[in-house]
Motif scaffolding. Structure first.
Motif, PDB file in Angstrom:
ATOM      1  N   CYS A   1       7.263   1.051  -8.749  1.00  0.00           N
ATOM      2  CA  CYS A   1       6.477   0.157  -7.935  1.00  0.00           C
ATOM      3  C   CYS A   1       5.801  -1.072  -8.428  1.00  0.00           C
ATOM      4  N   HIS A   2       5.943  -1.054  -9.692  1.00  0.00           N
ATOM      5  CA  HIS A   2       5.185  -2.143 -10.236  1.00  0.00           C
ATOM      6  C   HIS A   2       6.400  -3.512 -10.428  1.00  0.00           C
ATOM      7  N   HIS A   3       7.671  -2.844 -10.272  1.00  0.00           N
ATOM      8  CA  HIS A   3       8.637  -3.902 -10.323  1.00  0.00           C
ATOM      9  C   HIS A   3       9.242  -4.135  -9.137  1.00  0.00           C
ATOM     10  N   VAL A   4       8.640  -3.743  -7.983  1.00  0.00           N
ATOM     11  CA  VAL A   4       9.322  -4.118  -6.709  1.00  0.00           C
ATOM     12  C   VAL A   4       9.066  -5.638  -6.624  1.00  0.00           C
ATOM     13  N   PRO A   5      10.189  -6.279  -6.124  1.00  0.00           N
ATOM     14  CA  PRO A   5      10.168  -7.885  -6.033  1.00  0.00           C
ATOM     15  C   PRO A   5       9.464  -8.476  -5.114  1.00  0.00           C
ATOM     16  N   ASN A   6       8.588  -7.875  -4.260  1.00  0.00           N
ATOM     17  CA  ASN A   6       8.007  -8.520  -3.074  1.00  0.00           C
ATOM     18  C   ASN A   6       6.600  -7.664  -2.790  1.00  0.00           C
TER      19      ASN A   6
ATOM     20  N   LYS B   1       0.896  -1.147   0.036  1.00  0.00           N
ATOM     21  CA  LYS B   1      -0.059  -0.030  -0.089  1.00  0.00           C
ATOM     22  C   LYS B   1       0.783   1.262  -0.138  1.00  0.00           C
ATOM     23  N   GLU B   2       1.841   1.334   1.067  1.00  0.00           N
ATOM     24  CA  GLU B   2       2.976   2.313   0.938  1.00  0.00           C
ATOM     25  C   GLU B   2       3.756   2.752  -0.546  1.00  0.00           C
ATOM     26  N   ALA B   3       4.025   1.472  -1.095  1.00  0.00           N
ATOM     27  CA  ALA B   3       4.923   1.528  -2.255  1.00  0.00           C
ATOM     28  C   ALA B   3       3.857   2.049  -3.446  1.00  0.00           C
ATOM     29  N   VAL B   4       2.717   1.526  -3.404  1.00  0.00           N
ATOM     30  CA  VAL B   4       1.843   2.154  -4.510  1.00  0.00           C
ATOM     31  C   VAL B   4       1.449   3.771  -4.337  1.00  0.00           C
ATOM     32  N   SER B   5       1.547   3.974  -3.271  1.00  0.00           N
ATOM     33  CA  SER B   5       1.241   5.552  -2.834  1.00  0.00           C
ATOM     34  C   SER B   5       2.389   6.431  -3.544  1.00  0.00           C
TER      35      SER B   5
END
Length: 406
Positions: free
Chosen positions: A52-57, A36-40
């Motif tokens: 954020c779409h390529h974060v591996p977790n 949620k924080e990464a998408v924000s």
């Protein structure tokens, strides 16, 4: 009058140092955030949308769902994240961390968990390595845990909390699993637990808390006692309700345990050399509960021990229990090797100031030649305890003694 010249320092443009970092480092930073924080972060710029779409977790933690509508909304949000990653060309997920609390266990079982299994299967097909799954301790007490998870050979770490597990297979293989954490997990039989850990030949980190096995049989227990993990360096075995043999974890460097693995007869037979008792040759850090009367013998089993944390489980009976002042634990014939060479720090908690407890502290002070610090935490005040121990002979001239009243 000529206009004032503006200060060159105040007019200097602000440099966005974060944006100058390469994508790999930024993705690494985002990986420490929840999903949620990464998408924000996509509100910052188009570049962050790509990142954020390529974060591996994916991490969904502390999610509380108290209605069917909230469960459906959460499911939809997860599918939305998965779809956006697919559209951006990112299919790889290394780490999936899911911690959900369902207000209604039945709603969670019907509307939530089937989707959780779909997500896990989706990730495993793309090389999932780390799985942390916590759906609450009271949701699936009577539900069968999806055994398909135990066929995922790419897993490097597996963390399960609050499940009832019953196998219907002869065994599972985790050729890559190095970390296994089980919290408040119930197995139908000892055999099921044995089958699970037997399939982890390169296990390095084992953490078991609150494990229960409902049924036992002598054949399986014998097989259980034959298990050994040559690469295991860290083991934490607490609040388990089945036997745990010492041989299984004898290679550990770090050990936290609240059960005595050796019987009194075995410890009484302890002699040097010890051919019939497993020695913890690599153990440097030990946390142990409820073994005050056997600790002097256990020192001999840990020749390289550097740090000890000793405690006891408090219960009201301790306050009424008779304290036999004539009881003193016999000292071993030889001073343990760890006290002569390696022992550095000692923390004693839940100290009740009984004679055998004071005797143990005295023995360590008298024989630990390289002791740097001893910390004692008492339940009630014994004002003269610190003064008394400070006057005891000490093998180490640099030892710092601290006594705290809790």
């Amino acid at each position: 009058m000529p206009p004032r010249r503006r200060n060159s320092r105040s007019s200097a443009p602000v440099v966005d140092k974060i944006s100058t970092l390469p994508d790999d480092i930024l993705r690494r930073i985002l990986s420490f955030l929840t999903t949620k924080e990464a998408v924000s972060t996509i509100i910052l710029s188009k570049r962050w949308t790509h990142l954020c779409h390529h974060v591996p977790n994916l991490r969904f933690t502390n999610i509380k769902l108290n209605s069917v509508q909230s469960i459906l909304r959460f499911n939809q949000s997860v599918y939305s994240v998965l779809l956006s990653r697919q559209l951006s060309g990112s299919n790889s997920i290394n780490d999936f961390h899911l911690h959900i609390q369902y207000g209604n266990p039945n709603h969670g079982h019907i509307h939530g968990f089937p989707h959780v299994i779909k997500w896990i299967k989706f990730f495993v097909q793309r090389g999932l390595q780390h799985l942390h799954l916590d759906i609450g301790t009271d949701v699936y007490t009577n539900s069968k845990f999806p055994i398909s998870i135990f066929t995922y050979t790419t897993l490097v770490s597996l963390n399960l909390c609050g499940f009832y597990i019953k196998f219907s297979s002869n065994g599972f293989q985790f050729p890559s699993l190095k970390t296994l954490h089980l919290m408040t997990v119930t197995f139908s039989e000892v055999k099921d637990f044995v089958l699970l850990i037997a399939g982890c030949p390169i296990l390095e980190d084992l953490d078991v808390l609150g494990l229960t096995c409902n049924h036992k049989d002598s054949l399986t227990i014998q097989e259980y006692k034959s298990l050994r993990f040559p690469r295991l360096t860290r083991a934490s075995i607490r609040e388990i309700f089945c036997d745990f043999p010492a041989k299984t974890i004898s290679n550990s460097e770090f050990l936290s345990i609240d059960t005595i693995m050796y019987s009194d007869d075995e410890l009484n037979r302890l002699k040097l050399p010890c051919d019939d008792i497993y020695i913890f040759h690599n153990l440097t850090h030990l946390e142990i509960q409820d073994c005050w009367d056997t600790m002097l013998q256990l020192f001999h089993l840990c020749p390289k021990l550097q740090s000890l944390k000793l405690g006891q489980k408090y219960n009201a009976a301790m306050w009424d229990e008779d304290d036999d002042d004539s009881y003193v634990v016999p000292e071993p014939e030889f001073v343990p090797q760890c006290l002569l060479s390696y022992f550095r720090t000692c923390t004693i908690e839940d100290f009740l100031s009984r004679k055998y407890e004071i005797h143990l502290a005295e023995y360590i002070l008298r024989n630990a030649k390289n002791l740097q610090a001893m910390t004692i935490r008492c339940y009630w005040g014994m004002p003269k305890l610190e003064k008394y121990l400070s006057q005891c002979p000490k093998a180490s001239a640099t030892c710092e003694l601290s006594v705290y009243i809790e």
